[in-house]
Design a protein around this motif. Structure first.
Motif, PDB file in Angstrom:
ATOM      1  N   LEU A  19       0.836  -1.215   0.000  1.00  0.00           N
ATOM      2  CA  LEU A  19       0.000   0.000   0.000  1.00  0.00           C
ATOM      3  C   LEU A  19       0.864   1.255   0.000  1.00  0.00           C
ATOM      4  N   GLY A  20       1.852   1.285   0.881  1.00  0.00           N
ATOM      5  CA  GLY A  20       2.695   2.474   1.019  1.00  0.00           C
ATOM      6  C   GLY A  20       3.536   2.721  -0.212  1.00  0.00           C
ATOM      7  N   GLY A  23       0.545   2.050  -3.652  1.00  0.00           N
ATOM      8  CA  GLY A  23      -0.818   2.562  -3.656  1.00  0.00           C
ATOM      9  C   GLY A  23      -1.822   1.425  -3.612  1.00  0.00           C
ATOM     10  N   LEU A 103       1.192   6.862   4.914  1.00  0.00           N
ATOM     11  CA  LEU A 103       0.726   6.887   3.517  1.00  0.00           C
ATOM     12  C   LEU A 103      -0.252   5.739   3.263  1.00  0.00           C
ATOM     13  N   ILE A 106      -3.713   6.729   4.216  1.00  0.00           N
ATOM     14  CA  ILE A 106      -4.357   7.563   3.194  1.00  0.00           C
ATOM     15  C   ILE A 106      -4.834   6.680   2.035  1.00  0.00           C
ATOM     16  N   GLU A 107      -3.995   5.726   1.648  1.00  0.00           N
ATOM     17  CA  GLU A 107      -4.369   4.818   0.554  1.00  0.00           C
ATOM     18  C   GLU A 107      -5.600   3.987   0.910  1.00  0.00           C
ATOM     19  N   ARG A 109      -8.058   4.893   2.801  1.00  0.00           N
ATOM     20  CA  ARG A 109      -9.233   5.751   2.637  1.00  0.00           C
ATOM     21  C   ARG A 109      -9.581   5.909   1.154  1.00  0.00           C
ATOM     22  N   LEU A 110      -8.571   6.088   0.318  1.00  0.00           N
ATOM     23  CA  LEU A 110      -8.844   6.232  -1.119  1.00  0.00           C
ATOM     24  C   LEU A 110      -9.445   4.947  -1.675  1.00  0.00           C
ATOM     25  N   ALA A 112     -11.314   2.919  -0.033  1.00  0.00           N
ATOM     26  CA  ALA A 112     -12.703   2.899   0.431  1.00  0.00           C
ATOM     27  C   ALA A 112     -13.588   3.800  -0.434  1.00  0.00           C
ATOM     28  N   ASP A 157      -4.255  14.922   9.617  1.00  0.00           N
ATOM     29  CA  ASP A 157      -4.278  14.267   8.304  1.00  0.00           C
ATOM     30  C   ASP A 157      -3.756  15.211   7.213  1.00  0.00           C
ATOM     31  N   LEU A 161      -0.322  14.602   5.143  1.00  0.00           N
ATOM     32  CA  LEU A 161      -0.369  14.527   3.677  1.00  0.00           C
ATOM     33  C   LEU A 161       0.623  15.522   3.076  1.00  0.00           C
TER      34      LEU A 161
END
Lengths: 188, 188
Positions: A19-20, A23, A103, A106-107, A109-110, A112, A157, A161
């Motif tokens: 993920l980090g 992505g 990171l 954040i990924e 959440r994206l 989701a 957050d 970012l």
């Protein structure tokens, strides 16, 4: 399937790394098996769907970001008004010290946002995390109810970012930004 | 290469769609050609590198998010103390009304975190955007120097990331969150 807790952790850690580094779109069961050096199909045994794999990564991120009791104790013992500043700076410090975890969050959440299946498992998990944080603030005598804690989450957050991608003010200490923000809230 | 401004815009718009829907990892010249319905190699003619393609997308996102003069005029004409609240709410409104653009902006930052080539072109662009925003605040009589404007950016980024992915407080109006934040800053 034989439950092997250490293997489950190794798979979740590999998912976080994917993920980090690549992505959410790069996160497949196969990529996790390869990175963990495990036979094809292992990740699918432990995490039967993509949503389950992302939830496994999320749970593991929060475990790895758990604050140290000793540090929280030090912060609590420190002078009154600045306790919340110290605490938020400690949250920020942990996130910035673990860019891959921050990171990956954040990924998640994206991911989701792009998949209802993922949102369905990630949303209750993140909301439970917020509720736990609100309770932490309450029991540790930090000011704020839910609305205030959510504002702190948004600021942290946004700041994370910024700092981990393209810092708008690279020469400014992010700890100072957090302090400015918390002091503004306190003066209300 | 014959410069065709309309085609350049169509390619940049296609790049934004790919970014918003698939994430930065899905963004290739080929994916953009396919989505724009143009011959293979067109995107490469206009944007010779991946970094150039991402910068083209970034520039186009900012064009598409440009505030309407009439609305800015209305905000300016409104009562003194709440001008900054109204302005930040308008920024938030534009971002939340264009989820694809807002998510693409986050993806651009993540792409910059993963590639020095991308960071090299995106960082100066985003920093110039901040400088322009600081100047906008100054000329429109909105309080704050650079540090304050950066805090607003962080809050808006964090709030947008939350609302467009997994809202922690789905029943709360994000405009109210922005107002609470701006009023906290103003009271300092």
């Amino acid at each position: 399937m034989v439950a092997n807790p250490a293997r489950r952790v190794a798979l979740a850690d590999a998912a976080i790394t994917v993920l980090g580094e690549q992505g959410a779109r790069g996160l497949t069961h196969r990529a996790v098996d390869v990175l963990a050096g495990l036979p094809k199909g292992t990740a699918s045994n432990y995490f039967p769907s993509r949503a389950a794999l992302l939830l496994g990564a999320a749970e593991r991120i929060f475990v790895r970001l758990t604050p140290e009791d000793s540090r929280v104790g030090e912060i609590e013992a420190s002078a009154g008004d600045d306790t919340l500043v110290d605490y938020v700076q400690y949250v920020l410090e942990r996130l910035l010290a673990a860019p891959q975890l921050a990171l990956a969050l954040i990924e998640l959440r994206l991911a989701a946002a792009r998949s209802a299946d993922v949102a369905e498992v990630i949303a209750p998990f993140l909301r439970a995390g917020l509720a736990a944080d609100v309770e932490f603030h309450r029991t540790h005598g930090l000011s704020g109810g839910t609305d205030r804690v959510v504002l702190l989450h948004h600021l942290v957050d946004g700041l994370v970012l910024d700092r981990l991608t393209v810092p708008l003010q690279p020469d400014r200490d992010p700890a100072d930004v957090a302090a400015e923000f918390v002091r503004a809230l306190r003066s209300r």
